[in-house]
Motif scaffolding. Structure first.
Motif, PDB file in Angstrom:
ATOM      1  N   ARG A  45       0.830  -1.210   0.000  1.00  0.00           N
ATOM      2  CA  ARG A  45       0.000   0.000   0.000  1.00  0.00           C
ATOM      3  C   ARG A  45       0.865   1.261   0.000  1.00  0.00           C
ATOM      4  N   LEU A  46       2.048   1.201   0.628  1.00  0.00           N
ATOM      5  CA  LEU A  46       2.962   2.344   0.634  1.00  0.00           C
ATOM      6  C   LEU A  46       3.358   2.728  -0.789  1.00  0.00           C
ATOM      7  N   ARG A  47       3.749   1.743  -1.563  1.00  0.00           N
ATOM      8  CA  ARG A  47       4.174   1.983  -2.937  1.00  0.00           C
ATOM      9  C   ARG A  47       3.033   2.540  -3.783  1.00  0.00           C
ATOM     10  N   ILE A  48       1.865   1.939  -3.633  1.00  0.00           N
ATOM     11  CA  ILE A  48       0.699   2.373  -4.395  1.00  0.00           C
ATOM     12  C   ILE A  48       0.351   3.817  -4.051  1.00  0.00           C
ATOM     13  N   LEU A  49       0.376   4.141  -2.770  1.00  0.00           N
ATOM     14  CA  LEU A  49       0.021   5.485  -2.327  1.00  0.00           C
ATOM     15  C   LEU A  49       1.039   6.517  -2.791  1.00  0.00           C
ATOM     16  N   ARG A  50       2.323   6.172  -2.753  1.00  0.00           N
ATOM     17  CA  ARG A  50       3.350   7.099  -3.241  1.00  0.00           C
ATOM     18  C   ARG A  50       3.131   7.414  -4.712  1.00  0.00           C
ATOM     19  N   ARG A  51       2.773   6.419  -5.480  1.00  0.00           N
ATOM     20  CA  ARG A  51       2.527   6.626  -6.908  1.00  0.00           C
ATOM     21  C   ARG A  51       1.276   7.460  -7.148  1.00  0.00           C
ATOM     22  N   GLU A  52       0.233   7.236  -6.342  1.00  0.00           N
ATOM     23  CA  GLU A  52      -0.979   8.032  -6.475  1.00  0.00           C
ATOM     24  C   GLU A  52      -0.693   9.503  -6.167  1.00  0.00           C
ATOM     25  N   ILE A  53       0.132   9.746  -5.152  1.00  0.00           N
ATOM     26  CA  ILE A  53       0.496  11.118  -4.794  1.00  0.00           C
ATOM     27  C   ILE A  53       1.245  11.772  -5.951  1.00  0.00           C
ATOM     28  N   ALA A  54       2.184  11.046  -6.528  1.00  0.00           N
ATOM     29  CA  ALA A  54       2.935  11.584  -7.667  1.00  0.00           C
ATOM     30  C   ALA A  54       2.010  11.866  -8.845  1.00  0.00           C
ATOM     31  N   ARG A  55       1.055  10.987  -9.067  1.00  0.00           N
ATOM     32  CA  ARG A  55       0.097  11.167 -10.158  1.00  0.00           C
ATOM     33  C   ARG A  55      -0.747  12.414  -9.915  1.00  0.00           C
ATOM     34  N   MET A  56      -1.202  12.600  -8.667  1.00  0.00           N
ATOM     35  CA  MET A  56      -2.003  13.777  -8.335  1.00  0.00           C
ATOM     36  C   MET A  56      -1.192  15.060  -8.517  1.00  0.00           C
ATOM     37  N   GLN A  57       0.063  15.036  -8.096  1.00  0.00           N
ATOM     38  CA  GLN A  57       0.913  16.215  -8.247  1.00  0.00           C
ATOM     39  C   GLN A  57       1.114  16.553  -9.719  1.00  0.00           C
ATOM     40  N   THR A  58       1.290  15.547 -10.544  1.00  0.00           N
ATOM     41  CA  THR A  58       1.479  15.756 -11.978  1.00  0.00           C
ATOM     42  C   THR A  58       0.236  16.383 -12.602  1.00  0.00           C
ATOM     43  N   VAL A  59      -0.919  15.831 -12.295  1.00  0.00           N
ATOM     44  CA  VAL A  59      -2.162  16.345 -12.859  1.00  0.00           C
ATOM     45  C   VAL A  59      -2.422  17.758 -12.348  1.00  0.00           C
ATOM     46  N   LEU A  60      -2.153  18.011 -11.066  1.00  0.00           N
ATOM     47  CA  LEU A  60      -2.355  19.344 -10.510  1.00  0.00           C
ATOM     48  C   LEU A  60      -1.452  20.356 -11.196  1.00  0.00           C
ATOM     49  N   ARG A  61      -0.225  19.962 -11.466  1.00  0.00           N
ATOM     50  CA  ARG A  61       0.695  20.855 -12.167  1.00  0.00           C
ATOM     51  C   ARG A  61       0.201  21.124 -13.594  1.00  0.00           C
ATOM     52  N   GLU A  62      -0.290  20.098 -14.268  1.00  0.00           N
ATOM     53  CA  GLU A  62      -0.828  20.281 -15.615  1.00  0.00           C
ATOM     54  C   GLU A  62      -1.991  21.274 -15.601  1.00  0.00           C
ATOM     55  N   LEU A  63      -2.860  21.133 -14.603  1.00  0.00           N
ATOM     56  CA  LEU A  63      -4.034  22.007 -14.518  1.00  0.00           C
ATOM     57  C   LEU A  63      -3.609  23.456 -14.259  1.00  0.00           C
ATOM     58  N   THR A  64      -2.639  23.661 -13.370  1.00  0.00           N
ATOM     59  CA  THR A  64      -2.218  25.023 -13.073  1.00  0.00           C
ATOM     60  C   THR A  64      -1.482  25.643 -14.259  1.00  0.00           C
ATOM     61  N   GLN A  65      -0.725  24.842 -14.988  1.00  0.00           N
ATOM     62  CA  GLN A  65      -0.047  25.361 -16.176  1.00  0.00           C
ATOM     63  C   GLN A  65      -1.060  25.696 -17.265  1.00  0.00           C
ATOM     64  N   ALA A  66      -2.103  24.903 -17.393  1.00  0.00           N
ATOM     65  CA  ALA A  66      -3.127  25.176 -18.397  1.00  0.00           C
ATOM     66  C   ALA A  66      -3.865  26.468 -18.070  1.00  0.00           C
ATOM     67  N   GLU A  67      -4.125  26.700 -16.775  1.00  0.00           N
ATOM     68  CA  GLU A  67      -4.784  27.940 -16.369  1.00  0.00           C
ATOM     69  C   GLU A  67      -3.867  29.134 -16.651  1.00  0.00           C
ATOM     70  N   GLY A  68      -2.565  28.959 -16.432  1.00  0.00           N
ATOM     71  CA  GLY A  68      -1.606  30.028 -16.713  1.00  0.00           C
ATOM     72  C   GLY A  68      -1.524  30.350 -18.189  1.00  0.00           C
ATOM     73  N   ALA A  69      -1.613  29.317 -19.017  1.00  0.00           N
ATOM     74  CA  ALA A  69      -1.563  29.525 -20.466  1.00  0.00           C
ATOM     75  C   ALA A  69      -2.814  30.250 -20.960  1.00  0.00           C
ATOM     76  N   LYS A  70      -3.952  29.985 -20.325  1.00  0.00           N
ATOM     77  CA  LYS A  70      -5.187  30.671 -20.702  1.00  0.00           C
ATOM     78  C   LYS A  70      -5.097  32.157 -20.376  1.00  0.00           C
ATOM     79  N   GLY A  71      -4.448  32.455 -19.249  1.00  0.00           N
ATOM     80  CA  GLY A  71      -4.314  33.846 -18.840  1.00  0.00           C
ATOM     81  C   GLY A  71      -3.396  34.642 -19.733  1.00  0.00           C
ATOM     82  N   GLU A  72      -2.410  33.984 -20.323  1.00  0.00           N
ATOM     83  CA  GLU A  72      -1.459  34.667 -21.191  1.00  0.00           C
ATOM     84  C   GLU A  72      -2.027  34.910 -22.587  1.00  0.00           C
ATOM     85  N   ALA A  73      -2.909  34.035 -23.021  1.00  0.00           N
ATOM     86  CA  ALA A  73      -3.436  34.142 -24.394  1.00  0.00           C
ATOM     87  C   ALA A  73      -4.508  35.179 -24.540  1.00  0.00           C
TER      88      ALA A  73
END
Length: 73
Positions: A45-73
């Motif tokens: 469960r430790l390994r699975i949870l670490r990967r889920e956290i990394a996945r969430m961080q990646t998606v959150l970063r994608e979402l914040t970058q997409a919002e930033g790109a919308k603001g610039e355009a």
């Protein structure tokens, strides 16, 4: 907590994702304490949870970058 795929996470709002990320980090901390005290029954469960956290961080970063790109355009 059931494993959520990255595509499903992309449908969440950033606030929801941050809340789920905080919950996952708290669960990881609890599992680490259980491991140290010898009470952990499912070590995978430790390994699975670490990967889920990394996945969430990646998606959150994608979402914040997409919002930033919308603001610039």
């Amino acid at each position: 907590m059931k494993s959520v795929k990255a595509n499903d996470m992309r449908e969440f709002k950033p606030g929801e994702l941050e809340t789920k990320l905080a919950d996952a980090r708290e669960e990881l901390m609890k599992l680490r304490f259980q491991r140290v005290s010898g009470q952990l029954t499912d070590a995978s469960r430790l390994r699975i949870l670490r990967r889920e956290i990394a996945r969430m961080q990646t998606v959150l970063r994608e979402l914040t970058q997409a919002e930033g790109a919308k603001g610039e355009a």
